[in-house]
Design a protein around this motif. Structure first.
Motif, PDB file in Angstrom:
ATOM      1  N   PHE A 190       0.802  -1.213   0.000  1.00  0.00           N
ATOM      2  CA  PHE A 190       0.000   0.000   0.000  1.00  0.00           C
ATOM      3  C   PHE A 190       0.845   1.276   0.000  1.00  0.00           C
ATOM      4  CE2 PHE A 190      -2.965  -3.000   2.227  1.00  0.00           C
ATOM      5  CZ  PHE A 190      -3.903  -3.054   1.215  1.00  0.00           C
ATOM      6  N   ALA A 191       2.163   1.125   0.041  1.00  0.00           N
ATOM      7  CA  ALA A 191       3.033   2.298   0.182  1.00  0.00           C
ATOM      8  C   ALA A 191       2.910   3.257  -0.994  1.00  0.00           C
ATOM      9  CB  ALA A 191       4.485   1.850   0.341  1.00  0.00           C
ATOM     10  N   SER A 192       2.559   2.753  -2.163  1.00  0.00           N
ATOM     11  CA  SER A 192       2.472   3.611  -3.353  1.00  0.00           C
ATOM     12  C   SER A 192       1.049   4.082  -3.628  1.00  0.00           C
ATOM     13  CB  SER A 192       3.010   2.861  -4.583  1.00  0.00           C
ATOM     14  OG  SER A 192       2.334   1.623  -4.747  1.00  0.00           O
ATOM     15  N   LEU A 193       0.149   3.881  -2.671  1.00  0.00           N
ATOM     16  CA  LEU A 193      -1.241   4.292  -2.856  1.00  0.00           C
ATOM     17  C   LEU A 193      -1.388   5.791  -2.592  1.00  0.00           C
ATOM     18  CD1 LEU A 193      -3.963   2.763  -3.440  1.00  0.00           C
ATOM     19  CD2 LEU A 193      -4.427   3.013  -1.004  1.00  0.00           C
ATOM     20  N   LYS A 194      -2.129   6.479  -3.452  1.00  0.00           N
ATOM     21  CA  LYS A 194      -2.399   7.904  -3.288  1.00  0.00           C
ATOM     22  C   LYS A 194      -3.890   8.158  -3.483  1.00  0.00           C
ATOM     23  CE  LYS A 194       1.933   8.889  -2.734  1.00  0.00           C
ATOM     24  NZ  LYS A 194       2.442   9.296  -1.411  1.00  0.00           N
ATOM     25  N   CYS A 195      -4.347   9.308  -2.978  1.00  0.00           N
ATOM     26  CA  CYS A 195      -5.769   9.646  -3.066  1.00  0.00           C
ATOM     27  C   CYS A 195      -5.919  11.150  -3.251  1.00  0.00           C
ATOM     28  CB  CYS A 195      -6.483   9.187  -1.802  1.00  0.00           C
ATOM     29  SG  CYS A 195      -8.242   9.576  -1.758  1.00  0.00           S
ATOM     30  N   VAL A 196      -6.759  11.553  -4.212  1.00  0.00           N
ATOM     31  CA  VAL A 196      -7.091  12.959  -4.434  1.00  0.00           C
ATOM     32  C   VAL A 196      -8.593  13.049  -4.696  1.00  0.00           C
ATOM     33  CG1 VAL A 196      -4.825  13.632  -5.331  1.00  0.00           C
ATOM     34  CG2 VAL A 196      -6.576  12.767  -6.911  1.00  0.00           C
ATOM     35  N   GLY A 197      -9.171  14.230  -4.498  1.00  0.00           N
ATOM     36  CA  GLY A 197     -10.601  14.356  -4.732  1.00  0.00           C
ATOM     37  C   GLY A 197     -11.048  15.790  -4.813  1.00  0.00           C
ATOM     38  N   LEU A 198     -12.202  15.988  -5.432  1.00  0.00           N
ATOM     39  CA  LEU A 198     -12.820  17.298  -5.553  1.00  0.00           C
ATOM     40  C   LEU A 198     -14.221  17.115  -6.120  1.00  0.00           C
ATOM     41  CD1 LEU A 198     -12.133  20.355  -5.192  1.00  0.00           C
ATOM     42  CD2 LEU A 198     -11.642  20.409  -7.626  1.00  0.00           C
ATOM     43  N   GLY A 199     -15.153  17.976  -5.678  1.00  0.00           N
ATOM     44  CA  GLY A 199     -16.509  17.890  -6.212  1.00  0.00           C
ATOM     45  C   GLY A 199     -17.167  16.579  -5.834  1.00  0.00           C
ATOM     46  N   ASP A 200     -17.645  15.830  -6.823  1.00  0.00           N
ATOM     47  CA  ASP A 200     -18.329  14.561  -6.584  1.00  0.00           C
ATOM     48  C   ASP A 200     -17.397  13.362  -6.621  1.00  0.00           C
ATOM     49  OD1 ASP A 200     -20.690  15.985  -6.524  1.00  0.00           O
ATOM     50  OD2 ASP A 200     -21.124  15.658  -8.641  1.00  0.00           O
ATOM     51  N   LEU A 201     -16.116  13.564  -6.900  1.00  0.00           N
ATOM     52  CA  LEU A 201     -15.239  12.448  -7.225  1.00  0.00           C
ATOM     53  C   LEU A 201     -14.063  12.330  -6.273  1.00  0.00           C
ATOM     54  CD1 LEU A 201     -15.103  13.026 -11.092  1.00  0.00           C
ATOM     55  CD2 LEU A 201     -16.647  11.513  -9.832  1.00  0.00           C
ATOM     56  N   ILE A 202     -13.742  11.083  -5.910  1.00  0.00           N
ATOM     57  CA  ILE A 202     -12.534  10.768  -5.152  1.00  0.00           C
ATOM     58  C   ILE A 202     -11.780   9.690  -5.921  1.00  0.00           C
ATOM     59  CG2 ILE A 202     -11.602   9.759  -3.041  1.00  0.00           C
ATOM     60  CD1 ILE A 202     -13.876  11.005  -1.509  1.00  0.00           C
ATOM     61  N   TYR A 203     -10.533   9.987  -6.283  1.00  0.00           N
ATOM     62  CA  TYR A 203      -9.706   9.055  -7.041  1.00  0.00           C
ATOM     63  C   TYR A 203      -8.705   8.371  -6.109  1.00  0.00           C
ATOM     64  CZ  TYR A 203     -11.372  11.312 -11.312  1.00  0.00           C
ATOM     65  OH  TYR A 203     -12.158  11.804 -12.322  1.00  0.00           O
ATOM     66  N   VAL A 204      -8.512   7.079  -6.311  1.00  0.00           N
ATOM     67  CA  VAL A 204      -7.509   6.304  -5.587  1.00  0.00           C
ATOM     68  C   VAL A 204      -6.656   5.616  -6.649  1.00  0.00           C
ATOM     69  CG1 VAL A 204      -7.081   4.521  -3.862  1.00  0.00           C
ATOM     70  CG2 VAL A 204      -9.170   5.907  -3.738  1.00  0.00           C
ATOM     71  N   PHE A 205      -5.328   5.771  -6.536  1.00  0.00           N
ATOM     72  CA  PHE A 205      -4.484   5.203  -7.582  1.00  0.00           C
ATOM     73  C   PHE A 205      -3.170   4.710  -6.997  1.00  0.00           C
ATOM     74  CE2 PHE A 205      -3.279   9.582  -7.190  1.00  0.00           C
ATOM     75  CZ  PHE A 205      -1.905   9.620  -7.403  1.00  0.00           C
ATOM     76  N   ASN A 206      -2.506   3.851  -7.744  1.00  0.00           N
ATOM     77  CA  ASN A 206      -1.208   3.298  -7.382  1.00  0.00           C
ATOM     78  C   ASN A 206      -0.168   3.970  -8.269  1.00  0.00           C
ATOM     79  OD1 ASN A 206       1.073   1.751  -6.925  1.00  0.00           O
ATOM     80  ND2 ASN A 206      -0.021  -0.205  -6.901  1.00  0.00           N
ATOM     81  N   GLU A 207       0.783   4.693  -7.658  1.00  0.00           N
ATOM     82  CA  GLU A 207       1.758   5.440  -8.438  1.00  0.00           C
ATOM     83  C   GLU A 207       2.983   4.608  -8.822  1.00  0.00           C
ATOM     84  OE1 GLU A 207       3.214   8.789  -6.327  1.00  0.00           O
ATOM     85  OE2 GLU A 207       4.057   7.630  -4.665  1.00  0.00           O
ATOM     86  N   ASP A 208       2.926   3.305  -8.624  1.00  0.00           N
ATOM     87  CA  ASP A 208       4.023   2.418  -9.022  1.00  0.00           C
ATOM     88  C   ASP A 208       3.977   2.198 -10.529  1.00  0.00           C
ATOM     89  OD1 ASP A 208       5.938   0.513  -9.369  1.00  0.00           O
ATOM     90  OD2 ASP A 208       5.095  -0.930  -7.951  1.00  0.00           O
ATOM     91  N   TYR A 209       5.055   2.585 -11.230  1.00  0.00           N
ATOM     92  CA  TYR A 209       5.044   2.484 -12.691  1.00  0.00           C
ATOM     93  C   TYR A 209       5.060   1.035 -13.162  1.00  0.00           C
ATOM     94  CZ  TYR A 209      10.090   1.474 -12.704  1.00  0.00           C
ATOM     95  OH  TYR A 209      11.312   0.906 -12.510  1.00  0.00           O
TER      96      TYR A 209
END
Length: 268
Positions: A190-209
């Motif tokens: 889970f170390a590469s997990l990130k989260c951003v959000g605004l408005g109606d949406l929350i994004y969760v993504f893995n920044e590992d290439y």
């Protein structure tokens, strides 16, 4: 968003990976007409070493005046050298919230009074490993990973009451969707997990290439409060390897950038 660039005066305190916010200053007579930019935290280097002694002041830039205003640094509960790798932020109701991803410390900077609030600990349950604070649908949302003693994990969203710092659970990511963001069962998956959000949406993504940045999104219905999760399409193969990924949400319309009509609520 004009087709020209111009240099700004340098920061008083050079810093790497600070938190950045964009806001309209309520105490400014031109409130609503132009944005200001706030920088918080970040890492200062002396030679090749991180300076852990110097607590970097808040810096606010006014593009119309072309100068920086200094404010008090983060409260001492946040150790020196904190950067966006260990902090998340949320701009909400004229306050800039800073949250420790691992420490769960939270404090808000009043953009009108230019002062920090008392520091609170925002940890909904003991099983929370790390979490992120985002502003979404006129509310603060805490999004975090919980590891349970029997070995399972979950990604949970909580609504935060900004007055009491209380919280209530609003959604849990489907387990198969969470598993699709990772390979294997490594302890640090889970170390590469990130989260951003605004408005109606929350994004969760893995920044590992190595995983080509898999992502999912939670859409929150404004009327019912119902949360719907889904996968985000994979990046094209030619676009999947970056040196570093920086993700954010914006309400700026593509049409407004092009100088044409604006589509309210368009996010990208």
């Amino acid at each position: 968003l004009h087709p020209s660039w111009h240099p700004t005066p340098p920061l008083h305190f050079p810093r790497i990976n600070p938190l950045l916010g964009v806001f309209h200053d309520a105490k400014d007579q031109n409130f609503g007409h132009h944005p200001k930019f706030i920088f918080v935290g970040g890492v200062k280097f002396i030679g090749n070493l991180v300076d852990i002694e110097d607590r970097l002041d808040v810096e606010i830039y006014d593009p119309l005046v072309g100068s920086w205003e200094l404010g008090p640094p983060l409260p001492p509960d946040f150790r020196s050298g904190n950067s966006s790798s260990s902090l998340s932020s949320a701009l909400f109701r004229e306050k800039f919230y800073v949250f420790g991803i691992y420490s769960c410390f939270v404090s808000s900077f009043d953009l009108h009074k230019r002062v920090w609030s008392d520091v609170h600990t925002l940890r909904p349950r003991h099983e929370v490993v790390f979490s992120f604070l985002v502003a979404c649908r006129e509310m603060l949302v805490l999004a975090g990973v919980c590891n349970f003693p029997h070995g399972s994990s979950s990604f949970v969203l909580w609504k935060v009451d900004e007055r009491t710092m209380g919280f209530s659970q609003i959604a849990v990511m489907p387990h198969d969707l969470l598993c699709s963001l990772f390979d294997g069962d490594e302890d640090d998956k889970f170390a590469s997990l990130k989260c951003v959000g605004l408005g109606d949406l929350i994004y969760v993504f893995n920044e590992d290439y190595h995983r080509m940045y898999p992502a999912c999104v939670c859409e929150i219905d404004g009327e019912s409060g119902r949360c719907v999760w889904r996968r985000v399409p994979q990046l094209p193969s030619l676009m999947s390897r970056f040196h570093k990924v920086v993700s954010f949400c914006s309400t700026v319309s593509l049409y407004s950038i092009l100088g044409e009509r604006q589509l309210p609520g368009l996010q990208y």
